[in-house]
Design a protein around this motif. Structure first.
Motif, PDB file in Angstrom:
ATOM      1  N   GLY A   5      39.864  24.418   7.648  1.00  0.00           N
ATOM      2  CA  GLY A   5      40.856  24.366   6.584  1.00  0.00           C
ATOM      3  C   GLY A   5      40.689  25.491   5.586  1.00  0.00           C
ATOM      4  O   GLY A   5      41.671  26.129   5.175  1.00  0.00           O
ATOM      5  N   ASP A   6      39.433  25.761   5.203  1.00  0.00           N
ATOM      6  CA  ASP A   6      39.165  26.857   4.257  1.00  0.00           C
ATOM      7  C   ASP A   6      39.610  28.185   4.842  1.00  0.00           C
ATOM      8  O   ASP A   6      40.184  29.028   4.142  1.00  0.00           O
ATOM      9  CB  ASP A   6      37.669  26.913   3.926  1.00  0.00           C
ATOM     10  CG  ASP A   6      37.212  25.738   3.078  1.00  0.00           C
ATOM     11  OD1 ASP A   6      38.081  25.044   2.504  1.00  0.00           O
ATOM     12  OD2 ASP A   6      35.992  25.516   2.987  1.00  0.00           O
ATOM     13  N   TYR A   7      39.339  28.363   6.132  1.00  0.00           N
ATOM     14  CA  TYR A   7      39.679  29.630   6.771  1.00  0.00           C
ATOM     15  C   TYR A   7      41.188  29.813   6.876  1.00  0.00           C
ATOM     16  O   TYR A   7      41.722  30.894   6.601  1.00  0.00           O
ATOM     17  CB  TYR A   7      39.028  29.714   8.146  1.00  0.00           C
ATOM     18  CG  TYR A   7      39.179  31.062   8.803  1.00  0.00           C
ATOM     19  CD1 TYR A   7      38.718  32.213   8.167  1.00  0.00           C
ATOM     20  CD2 TYR A   7      39.794  31.198  10.042  1.00  0.00           C
ATOM     21  CE1 TYR A   7      38.853  33.456   8.753  1.00  0.00           C
ATOM     22  CE2 TYR A   7      39.926  32.445  10.638  1.00  0.00           C
ATOM     23  CZ  TYR A   7      39.462  33.563   9.987  1.00  0.00           C
ATOM     24  OH  TYR A   7      39.604  34.800  10.562  1.00  0.00           O
ATOM     25  N   LEU A   8      41.892  28.762   7.263  1.00  0.00           N
ATOM     26  CA  LEU A   8      43.347  28.849   7.352  1.00  0.00           C
ATOM     27  C   LEU A   8      43.967  29.162   5.991  1.00  0.00           C
ATOM     28  O   LEU A   8      44.881  29.989   5.887  1.00  0.00           O
ATOM     29  CB  LEU A   8      43.921  27.542   7.895  1.00  0.00           C
ATOM     30  CG  LEU A   8      43.825  27.318   9.407  1.00  0.00           C
ATOM     31  CD1 LEU A   8      44.287  25.918   9.767  1.00  0.00           C
ATOM     32  CD2 LEU A   8      44.627  28.369  10.165  1.00  0.00           C
ATOM     33  N   VAL A  49      50.080  21.417   9.509  1.00  0.00           N
ATOM     34  CA  VAL A  49      49.354  22.462   8.800  1.00  0.00           C
ATOM     35  C   VAL A  49      48.591  21.865   7.619  1.00  0.00           C
ATOM     36  O   VAL A  49      47.431  22.197   7.374  1.00  0.00           O
ATOM     37  CB  VAL A  49      50.310  23.576   8.325  1.00  0.00           C
ATOM     38  CG1 VAL A  49      49.563  24.575   7.430  1.00  0.00           C
ATOM     39  CG2 VAL A  49      50.933  24.298   9.505  1.00  0.00           C
ATOM     40  N   VAL A  50      49.235  20.955   6.891  1.00  0.00           N
ATOM     41  CA  VAL A  50      48.578  20.297   5.752  1.00  0.00           C
ATOM     42  C   VAL A  50      47.346  19.541   6.215  1.00  0.00           C
ATOM     43  O   VAL A  50      46.270  19.638   5.619  1.00  0.00           O
ATOM     44  CB  VAL A  50      49.561  19.346   5.039  1.00  0.00           C
ATOM     45  CG1 VAL A  50      48.829  18.502   3.993  1.00  0.00           C
ATOM     46  CG2 VAL A  50      50.686  20.133   4.392  1.00  0.00           C
ATOM     47  N   ARG A  56      42.061  16.646   7.887  1.00  0.00           N
ATOM     48  CA  ARG A  56      42.445  15.292   8.277  1.00  0.00           C
ATOM     49  C   ARG A  56      42.920  15.207   9.718  1.00  0.00           C
ATOM     50  O   ARG A  56      43.192  14.121  10.212  1.00  0.00           O
ATOM     51  CB  ARG A  56      43.526  14.753   7.335  1.00  0.00           C
ATOM     52  CG  ARG A  56      43.064  14.555   5.916  1.00  0.00           C
ATOM     53  CD  ARG A  56      44.094  13.806   5.085  1.00  0.00           C
ATOM     54  NE  ARG A  56      45.262  14.630   4.785  1.00  0.00           N
ATOM     55  CZ  ARG A  56      46.469  14.402   5.284  1.00  0.00           C
ATOM     56  NH1 ARG A  56      46.668  13.404   6.132  1.00  0.00           N
ATOM     57  NH2 ARG A  56      47.485  15.189   4.966  1.00  0.00           N
ATOM     58  N   ALA A  57      43.059  16.342  10.391  1.00  0.00           N
ATOM     59  CA  ALA A  57      43.481  16.319  11.796  1.00  0.00           C
ATOM     60  C   ALA A  57      42.265  16.054  12.680  1.00  0.00           C
ATOM     61  O   ALA A  57      41.220  16.689  12.530  1.00  0.00           O
ATOM     62  CB  ALA A  57      44.127  17.649  12.166  1.00  0.00           C
ATOM     63  N   ALA A  86      37.405  25.217  14.860  1.00  0.00           N
ATOM     64  CA  ALA A  86      38.131  24.026  15.279  1.00  0.00           C
ATOM     65  C   ALA A  86      37.323  23.174  16.249  1.00  0.00           C
ATOM     66  O   ALA A  86      37.439  21.946  16.247  1.00  0.00           O
ATOM     67  CB  ALA A  86      39.454  24.424  15.919  1.00  0.00           C
ATOM     68  N   THR A  87      36.510  23.801  17.090  1.00  0.00           N
ATOM     69  CA  THR A  87      35.788  23.055  18.124  1.00  0.00           C
ATOM     70  C   THR A  87      34.388  22.642  17.676  1.00  0.00           C
ATOM     71  O   THR A  87      33.758  21.829  18.341  1.00  0.00           O
ATOM     72  CB  THR A  87      35.657  23.894  19.404  1.00  0.00           C
ATOM     73  OG1 THR A  87      34.981  25.126  19.099  1.00  0.00           O
ATOM     74  CG2 THR A  87      37.028  24.203  19.977  1.00  0.00           C
ATOM     75  N   GLU A  88      33.923  23.171  16.574  1.00  0.00           N
ATOM     76  CA  GLU A  88      32.538  22.918  16.147  1.00  0.00           C
ATOM     77  C   GLU A  88      32.260  21.434  15.945  1.00  0.00           C
ATOM     78  O   GLU A  88      31.222  20.916  16.369  1.00  0.00           O
ATOM     79  CB  GLU A  88      32.257  23.692  14.853  1.00  0.00           C
ATOM     80  CG  GLU A  88      30.848  23.501  14.301  1.00  0.00           C
ATOM     81  CD  GLU A  88      30.750  22.289  13.373  1.00  0.00           C
ATOM     82  OE1 GLU A  88      29.673  21.662  13.374  1.00  0.00           O
ATOM     83  OE2 GLU A  88      31.725  21.974  12.688  1.00  0.00           O
ATOM     84  N   ALA A  89      33.208  20.714  15.350  1.00  0.00           N
ATOM     85  CA  ALA A  89      32.980  19.298  15.083  1.00  0.00           C
ATOM     86  C   ALA A  89      32.937  18.473  16.362  1.00  0.00           C
ATOM     87  O   ALA A  89      32.289  17.421  16.418  1.00  0.00           O
ATOM     88  CB  ALA A  89      34.069  18.761  14.164  1.00  0.00           C
TER      89      ALA A  89
END
Length: 281
Positions: A5-8, A49-50, A56-57, A86-89
């Protein structure tokens, strides 16, 4: 997905509407793209996007991430970073366990190779751009790493906090920004690396420029390029550099500086090599 999210948000904020080809009336309250504009360009919903930006996605498909990357005009390193965030979690096995953070050993064969490179400065870098080993010419060019405390033998730290190393670069700002981008790339790979977090905290407190550049979320992998040096003994040097992976050693790379044959810089390296240079390690 906080880092995602921070990166986006950072990428969205630094992309101008002119770059995106969006017509405006000239009155905008925020810099960069709005969420609605990014969603339209990527072909996704604004709500999605939000949710991505707010963490939260539950997951994000590679197809959607690549659509966002294309809309944001991210280069290859930035796309790789976005996908990794995106895949780290969802892939905890790829994370760096805190107990393994300091286990960086240079093999005897790599040290032998390093010391055989007598005509070029060369370093072995590890995670966080820690300086793990060096040859005498690298010490003569940059600094006597043997006199630097082992916990402080870090290329980024030296470039920001060591006055001698900082003063070597003719264009320190460009070099420093690249160092921050390299470090941010490592942070994406190993978000649980406690030593990296400590380094970022130290540099953020000590240097305003580092703090600002870190907040921009610029990322870049180390490849090749050219650096201009102003050496106190050898004078001005224009050196090409290459970063080569050390196979069989996780997260180790060989950084080699070379000069054009017959150039003044090549003569300067010969001069440094002929001097009584610091020992390798």
């Amino acid at each position: 997905m906080t880092e995602l999210g921070d990166y986006l948000r950072a990428c969205r904020a630094r992309m101008s509407v002119e770059e995106a080809g969006i017509r405006t009336s000239g009155h905008r309250r925020v810099p960069g793209l709005r969420r609605e504009e990014l969603a339209m360009m990527a072909g996704v919903s604004v709500d999605y996007v939000v949710r991505l930006e707010q963490g939260r996605a539950r997951s994000a498909s590679p197809e959607i991430l690549l659509a966002l990357a294309r809309a944001l005009r991210l280069h290859a390193d930035e796309q790789a970073y976005l996908l990794r965030c995106a895949t780290e979690a969802d892939a905890p096995a790829q994370r760096l366990h805190p107990q393994r953070a300091a286990a960086q050993q240079v093999s005897t064969a790599t040290r032998t190779l390093l010391n055989s490179m007598t005509a070029v400065p060369a370093l072995v870098l590890g995670r966080r751009m820690d300086v793990l080993a060096w040859n005498p010419l690298a010490a003569a060019l940059i600094t006597d790493f043997g006199k630097v405390a082992p916990t402080h033998r870090n290329h980024v730290r030296l470039s920001f906090l060591d006055p001698h190393v900082r003063g070597l670069y003719a264009d320190w700002e460009t070099v420093a920004k690249e160092c921050v981008a390299y470090l941010r790339m490592d942070a994406g790979r190993y978000p649980e690396d406690r030593a990296l977090a400590d380094l970022v905290e130290e540099l953020s407190l000590a240097d305003e420029d580092f703090r600002h550049w870190w907040s921009t979320h610029r990322v870049r992998a180390q490849h090749c390029g050219r650096k201009e040096f102003r050496h106190p003994l050898a004078g001005e040097l224009s050196l090409d550099y290459q970063v080569l992976d050390v196979r069989g050693a996780a997260d180790q790379s060989l950084l080699v500086y070379t000069a054009e044959p017959g150039s003044r810089t090549a003569q300067a390296l010969t001069f440094l090599a002929a001097m009584r240079t610091p020992a390798a390690a």
